[in-house]
Design a protein around this motif. Structure first.
Motif, PDB file in Angstrom:
ATOM      1  N   UNK A 114       0.811  -1.218   0.000  1.00  0.00           N
ATOM      2  CA  UNK A 114       0.000   0.000   0.000  1.00  0.00           C
ATOM      3  C   UNK A 114       0.844   1.268   0.000  1.00  0.00           C
ATOM      4  N   UNK A 115       1.872   1.335   0.841  1.00  0.00           N
ATOM      5  CA  UNK A 115       2.689   2.552   0.897  1.00  0.00           C
ATOM      6  C   UNK A 115       3.369   2.827  -0.440  1.00  0.00           C
ATOM      7  N   UNK A 116       3.866   1.786  -1.070  1.00  0.00           N
ATOM      8  CA  UNK A 116       4.494   1.941  -2.383  1.00  0.00           C
ATOM      9  C   UNK A 116       3.443   2.370  -3.405  1.00  0.00           C
ATOM     10  N   UNK A 117       2.289   1.749  -3.356  1.00  0.00           N
ATOM     11  CA  UNK A 117       1.198   2.093  -4.264  1.00  0.00           C
ATOM     12  C   UNK A 117       0.807   3.558  -4.102  1.00  0.00           C
ATOM     13  N   UNK A 118       0.628   4.000  -2.876  1.00  0.00           N
ATOM     14  CA  UNK A 118       0.279   5.408  -2.632  1.00  0.00           C
ATOM     15  C   UNK A 118       1.347   6.334  -3.191  1.00  0.00           C
ATOM     16  N   UNK A 119       2.601   5.978  -2.991  1.00  0.00           N
ATOM     17  CA  UNK A 119       3.695   6.797  -3.504  1.00  0.00           C
ATOM     18  C   UNK A 119       3.642   6.870  -5.034  1.00  0.00           C
ATOM     19  N   UNK A 120       3.498   5.716  -5.679  1.00  0.00           N
ATOM     20  CA  UNK A 120       3.451   5.696  -7.149  1.00  0.00           C
ATOM     21  C   UNK A 120       2.319   6.565  -7.683  1.00  0.00           C
ATOM     22  N   UNK A 121       1.152   6.440  -7.082  1.00  0.00           N
ATOM     23  CA  UNK A 121       0.005   7.249  -7.521  1.00  0.00           C
ATOM     24  C   UNK A 121       0.284   8.732  -7.274  1.00  0.00           C
ATOM     25  N   UNK A 122       0.865   9.056  -6.130  1.00  0.00           N
ATOM     26  CA  UNK A 122       1.157  10.465  -5.822  1.00  0.00           C
ATOM     27  C   UNK A 122       2.200  11.050  -6.764  1.00  0.00           C
ATOM     28  N   UNK A 123       3.021  10.182  -7.339  1.00  0.00           N
ATOM     29  CA  UNK A 123       4.046  10.631  -8.287  1.00  0.00           C
ATOM     30  C   UNK A 123       3.547  10.660  -9.725  1.00  0.00           C
ATOM     31  N   UNK A 124       2.264  10.357  -9.917  1.00  0.00           N
ATOM     32  CA  UNK A 124       1.674  10.469 -11.245  1.00  0.00           C
ATOM     33  C   UNK A 124       1.561   9.174 -12.028  1.00  0.00           C
ATOM     34  N   UNK A 125       1.794   8.032 -11.375  1.00  0.00           N
ATOM     35  CA  UNK A 125       1.619   6.761 -12.085  1.00  0.00           C
ATOM     36  C   UNK A 125       0.171   6.648 -12.545  1.00  0.00           C
ATOM     37  N   UNK A 126      -0.005   6.133 -13.730  1.00  0.00           N
ATOM     38  CA  UNK A 126      -1.333   6.010 -14.312  1.00  0.00           C
ATOM     39  C   UNK A 126      -1.968   4.736 -13.783  1.00  0.00           C
ATOM     40  N   UNK A 127      -2.957   4.875 -12.927  1.00  0.00           N
ATOM     41  CA  UNK A 127      -3.544   3.739 -12.212  1.00  0.00           C
ATOM     42  C   UNK A 127      -4.628   3.011 -12.993  1.00  0.00           C
ATOM     43  N   UNK A 128      -4.974   3.485 -14.175  1.00  0.00           N
ATOM     44  CA  UNK A 128      -6.052   2.844 -14.940  1.00  0.00           C
ATOM     45  C   UNK A 128      -5.568   1.856 -15.998  1.00  0.00           C
ATOM     46  N   UNK A 129      -4.275   1.642 -16.104  1.00  0.00           N
ATOM     47  CA  UNK A 129      -3.768   0.713 -17.107  1.00  0.00           C
ATOM     48  C   UNK A 129      -3.942  -0.721 -16.615  1.00  0.00           C
ATOM     49  N   UNK A 130      -4.756  -1.524 -17.303  1.00  0.00           N
ATOM     50  CA  UNK A 130      -4.894  -2.935 -16.908  1.00  0.00           C
ATOM     51  C   UNK A 130      -3.733  -3.756 -17.472  1.00  0.00           C
ATOM     52  N   UNK A 131      -3.617  -4.991 -17.004  1.00  0.00           N
ATOM     53  CA  UNK A 131      -2.600  -5.867 -17.592  1.00  0.00           C
ATOM     54  C   UNK A 131      -3.145  -6.496 -18.875  1.00  0.00           C
ATOM     55  N   UNK A 132      -2.434  -7.457 -19.414  1.00  0.00           N
ATOM     56  CA  UNK A 132      -2.801  -8.016 -20.718  1.00  0.00           C
ATOM     57  C   UNK A 132      -4.115  -8.799 -20.719  1.00  0.00           C
ATOM     58  N   UNK A 133      -4.600  -9.207 -19.545  1.00  0.00           N
ATOM     59  CA  UNK A 133      -5.891  -9.914 -19.479  1.00  0.00           C
ATOM     60  C   UNK A 133      -6.945  -9.073 -18.752  1.00  0.00           C
ATOM     61  N   UNK A 134      -6.705  -7.778 -18.715  1.00  0.00           N
ATOM     62  CA  UNK A 134      -7.633  -6.782 -18.161  1.00  0.00           C
ATOM     63  C   UNK A 134      -7.810  -6.823 -16.645  1.00  0.00           C
ATOM     64  N   UNK A 135      -6.819  -7.328 -15.926  1.00  0.00           N
ATOM     65  CA  UNK A 135      -6.841  -7.180 -14.472  1.00  0.00           C
ATOM     66  C   UNK A 135      -6.561  -5.714 -14.165  1.00  0.00           C
ATOM     67  N   UNK A 136      -7.439  -5.101 -13.390  1.00  0.00           N
ATOM     68  CA  UNK A 136      -7.271  -3.708 -12.995  1.00  0.00           C
ATOM     69  C   UNK A 136      -6.516  -3.649 -11.669  1.00  0.00           C
ATOM     70  N   UNK A 137      -6.254  -2.454 -11.234  1.00  0.00           N
ATOM     71  CA  UNK A 137      -5.620  -2.242  -9.941  1.00  0.00           C
ATOM     72  C   UNK A 137      -6.464  -2.872  -8.816  1.00  0.00           C
TER      73      UNK A 137
END
Length: 138
Positions: free
Chosen positions: A59-82
């Motif tokens: 969670x802490x890493x995830x929060x950091x990535x999102x706060x740094x502008x990581x695009x959280x809506x990109x699914x993987x190759x089989x459409x698994x979302x965040x």
């Protein structure tokens, strides 16, 4: 909203992926300071750092990535979302954080027709199932 596509940078992304798996927030910061693409993809499943952090329940890493502008809506190759990834981890706090972002359809389906609830059920993460259902998931 136009979906942006992540750019591949596999060598650097592997280092970032390793730091995320370990929950090494300082390592993630250091690697990103070296101009590694925060939305890079790793593996043939096209997993982004955000998806990786959600999957491992970091969670802490995830929060950091999102706060740094990581695009959280990109699914993987089989459409698994965040949310699918967080539900797979079983980490309730990570799932709560993802839900707080209000960006993912709680009943989104993968290419295999799995919802976040079904992913949590398969992994026997009953607390996550209850949490998702309390937020209206089917």
């Amino acid at each position: 909203m136009l979906l942006q596509e992540a750019t591949p940078s596999p060598v650097d992304c592997h280092d970032l992926s390793s730091a995320i798996k370990k929950g090494d927030l300082e390592g993630v910061r250091r690697i990103l300071s070296q101009n590694v693409d925060i939305n890079c993809r790793v593996t043939n499943m096209r997993v982004t750092p955000v998806l990786e952090a959600a999957y491992w329940g970091r969670r802490e890493v995830l929060e950091f990535l999102v706060s740094e502008g990581a695009y959280a809506l990109l699914p993987n190759s089989v459409d698994y979302t965040i949310l699918h990834m967080a539900s797979s981890s079983g980490d309730v706090e990570t799932v709560k954080y993802v839900l707080s972002l209000n960006i993912v359809d709680i009943d989104a389906r993968t290419k295999f027709r799995k919802t976040a609830v079904s992913v949590a059920k398969v992994n026997k993460h009953w607390q996550v199932v209850r949490l998702l259902k309390s937020h209206g998931a089917h």
